[in-house]
Scaffold this active site. Structure first.
Site, PDB file in Angstrom:
ATOM      1  N   ASN A  42       0.838  -1.216   0.000  1.00 28.60           N
ATOM      2  CA  ASN A  42       0.000   0.000   0.000  1.00 28.60           C
ATOM      3  C   ASN A  42       0.869   1.261   0.000  1.00 28.60           C
ATOM      4  OD1 ASN A  42      -2.222  -1.695   0.231  1.00 28.60           O
ATOM      5  ND2 ASN A  42      -2.372  -1.474   2.466  1.00 28.60           N
ATOM      6  N   ASN A 179       1.225   6.289  14.267  1.00 28.97           N
ATOM      7  CA  ASN A 179      -0.106   6.723  14.668  1.00 28.97           C
ATOM      8  C   ASN A 179      -0.079   6.967  16.178  1.00 28.97           C
ATOM      9  OD1 ASN A 179      -0.453   4.264  15.988  1.00 28.97           O
ATOM     10  ND2 ASN A 179      -1.600   3.335  14.308  1.00 28.97           N
ATOM     11  N   ASP A 239     -14.442   2.762   4.038  1.00 30.50           N
ATOM     12  CA  ASP A 239     -13.495   1.704   4.415  1.00 30.50           C
ATOM     13  C   ASP A 239     -12.167   2.385   4.775  1.00 30.50           C
ATOM     14  OD1 ASP A 239     -11.736  -0.402   4.584  1.00 30.50           O
ATOM     15  OD2 ASP A 239     -12.235  -1.277   2.641  1.00 30.50           O
ATOM     16  N   THR A 241      -9.400   0.973   5.651  1.00 27.42           N
ATOM     17  CA  THR A 241      -8.201   0.160   5.410  1.00 27.42           C
ATOM     18  C   THR A 241      -7.216   0.936   4.530  1.00 27.42           C
ATOM     19  OG1 THR A 241      -9.664  -1.757   5.396  1.00 27.42           O
ATOM     20  CG2 THR A 241      -7.412  -2.129   4.666  1.00 27.42           C
ATOM     21  N   ALA A 242      -5.952   0.953   4.965  1.00 26.01           N
ATOM     22  CA  ALA A 242      -4.852   1.612   4.225  1.00 26.01           C
ATOM     23  C   ALA A 242      -4.846   3.138   4.349  1.00 26.01           C
ATOM     24  CB  ALA A 242      -4.816   1.209   2.747  1.00 26.01           C
ATOM     25  N   ALA A 243      -5.666   3.697   5.228  1.00 26.81           N
ATOM     26  CA  ALA A 243      -5.641   5.165   5.398  1.00 26.81           C
ATOM     27  C   ALA A 243      -4.253   5.613   5.870  1.00 26.81           C
ATOM     28  CB  ALA A 243      -6.702   5.590   6.407  1.00 26.81           C
ATOM     29  N   GLY A 244      -3.705   4.906   6.853  1.00 29.45           N
ATOM     30  CA  GLY A 244      -2.371   5.252   7.377  1.00 29.45           C
ATOM     31  C   GLY A 244      -1.292   5.034   6.333  1.00 29.45           C
ATOM     32  N   ASP A 245      -1.437   3.990   5.533  1.00 33.89           N
ATOM     33  CA  ASP A 245      -0.441   3.699   4.492  1.00 33.89           C
ATOM     34  C   ASP A 245      -0.457   4.787   3.412  1.00 33.89           C
ATOM     35  OD1 ASP A 245       0.075   1.310   5.817  1.00 33.89           O
ATOM     36  OD2 ASP A 245      -1.438   0.229   4.658  1.00 33.89           O
ATOM     37  N   GLY A 280     -11.463  -1.048  -0.139  1.00 38.78           N
ATOM     38  CA  GLY A 280     -10.231  -1.783  -0.406  1.00 38.78           C
ATOM     39  C   GLY A 280      -9.000  -1.039   0.057  1.00 38.78           C
TER      40      GLY A 280
HETATM   41  O1  RIB Z   1      -2.720  -1.131   6.644  1.00 40.19           O
HETATM   42  C1  RIB Z   1      -3.659  -1.937   5.975  1.00 40.19           C
HETATM   43  C2  RIB Z   1      -3.059  -3.257   5.618  1.00 40.19           C
HETATM   44  O2  RIB Z   1      -2.759  -3.974   6.807  1.00 40.19           O
HETATM   45  C3  RIB Z   1      -3.969  -4.189   4.846  1.00 40.19           C
HETATM   46  O3  RIB Z   1      -3.892  -3.984   3.458  1.00 40.19           O
HETATM   47  C4  RIB Z   1      -3.556  -5.565   5.321  1.00 40.19           C
HETATM   48  O4  RIB Z   1      -3.020  -6.375   4.325  1.00 40.19           O
HETATM   49  C5  RIB Z   1      -2.579  -5.331   6.463  1.00 40.19           C
HETATM   50  O5  RIB Z   1      -1.263  -5.488   6.077  1.00 40.19           O
END
Ligand code: RIB
Length: 300
Positions: A42, A179, A239, A241-245, A280
């Protein structure tokens, strides 16, 4: 500056649920989907979509072609990616109606990264380049040492935070991306006060710089000499997921470009906000143009 991201790649097995399953309970998923993810992947996708020159190193199994394809189609260099025996990493993710998630990761190929491979890859980079690490692959402590020996800067996102982080010589880290929970654990304090967390981190790691994201309380960049802050862009989350990334990748891309730190925090916050309005992990990460458009609309 070239950025080498030595990090995880996961297939995210994502279940949309009304609410998270509780102990002793069985619930029906509303939907099942698979996405490309892994904190490493990500962050590489975010770096590339923000315009940085990023090389992703790490490991997949024969089932991981979709992960390599995602990196390539996003503009990430993949020549150092290795395919090894066994399964790729995966994650099991629940996303509830409010867009919050919980995640279990299963390392697979991510936990089979050997020291010899790390040395070979790092040998292609030089002083002035940067190594980015998260905490989802094997041998990160060794990677930090090798990178420093070659004069690379080390950026570390100690996520997910666990005992593996304490096996590293954290004094080798030039930039921490944290974080709030990670910030407090690394600082060794309970306080939720940003100023107290920042003071404790600077005392513990006086030569490092820090990015500290505080959820809806905004994000800071700081070190002994300087401090910058930017508030969040409020959005309705679908969603997270991956906000921090997304934030991490965008921020490092801005750093590599020499962006002013307030602007850099603003752009990383905008990219992250836009990302949480989509489903996603990697597919939710916006490209630079979308992020700039979003900022223009919000700043009017
Ligand atoms: O930071 C989100 C990620 O954490 C997801 O994509 C998952 O695979 C985990 O590694």
């Amino acid at each position: 500056m070239k950025i080498l991201n030595l990090g995880s790649l996961n297939v995210d097995r994502t279940y949309s649920v009304e609410r998270f399953v509780q102990p002793k309970e069985t619930i029906q998923a509303l939907k099942y989907e698979e996405f490309c993810g892994g904190k490493g992947l990500n962050q590489s996708v975010a770096l590339a979509r923000a315009g940085a020159e990023v090389y992703h190193a790490g490991a997949i199994g024969a089932d991981g072609k979709l992960l390599a394809d995602m990196l390539e189609s996003s503009g990430v260099h993949t020549e150092y990616l290795q395919t090894i025996d066994g399964a790729s990493g995966h994650a099991v993710i629940q996303v509830d109606r409010s867009g919050q998630n919980n995640i279990i990761i299963c390392g697979g190929a991510n936990r089979k990264i050997e020291k010899s491979y790390i040395s070979e890859v790092i040998a292609h980079f030089d002083a002035g380049d940067m190594l980015l690490l998260q905490n989802e692959i094997s041998n990160i402590a060794f990677a930090m040492e090798e990178a420093k020996k070659r004069g690379l800067q080390v950026a570390f996102n100690p996520s997910p935070i666990d005992e593996g982080v304490w096996e590293c010589d954290l004094n080798l880290v030039d930039l921490f991306v944290l974080n709030e929970v990670e910030g407090r654990i690394l600082a060794g304090i309970r306080s939720e006060e940003p100023e107290e967390i920042m003071t404790a981190l600077k005392e513990k790691f006086p030569d490092a710089s820090f990015v500290l994201t505080l959820g809806d309380r905004g994000a800071y960049y700081f070190n002994r000499e300087t401090k910058a802050f930017h508030d969040i862009y409020a959005v309705k989350a679908v969603d997270t997921t991956a906000a921090g990334d997304t934030f991490c990748g965008y921020f490092l891309a801005g750093l590599a470009e020499g962006m002013n730190m307030e602007e850099n925090l603003a752009r990383a916050s905008a990219a992250s906000a836009l990302g949480v309005t989509r489903k996603g992990a990697a597919p939710s990460i916006p490209v630079r143009k979308e992020t700039e458009e979003f900022m223009k609309q919000r700043n009017q």
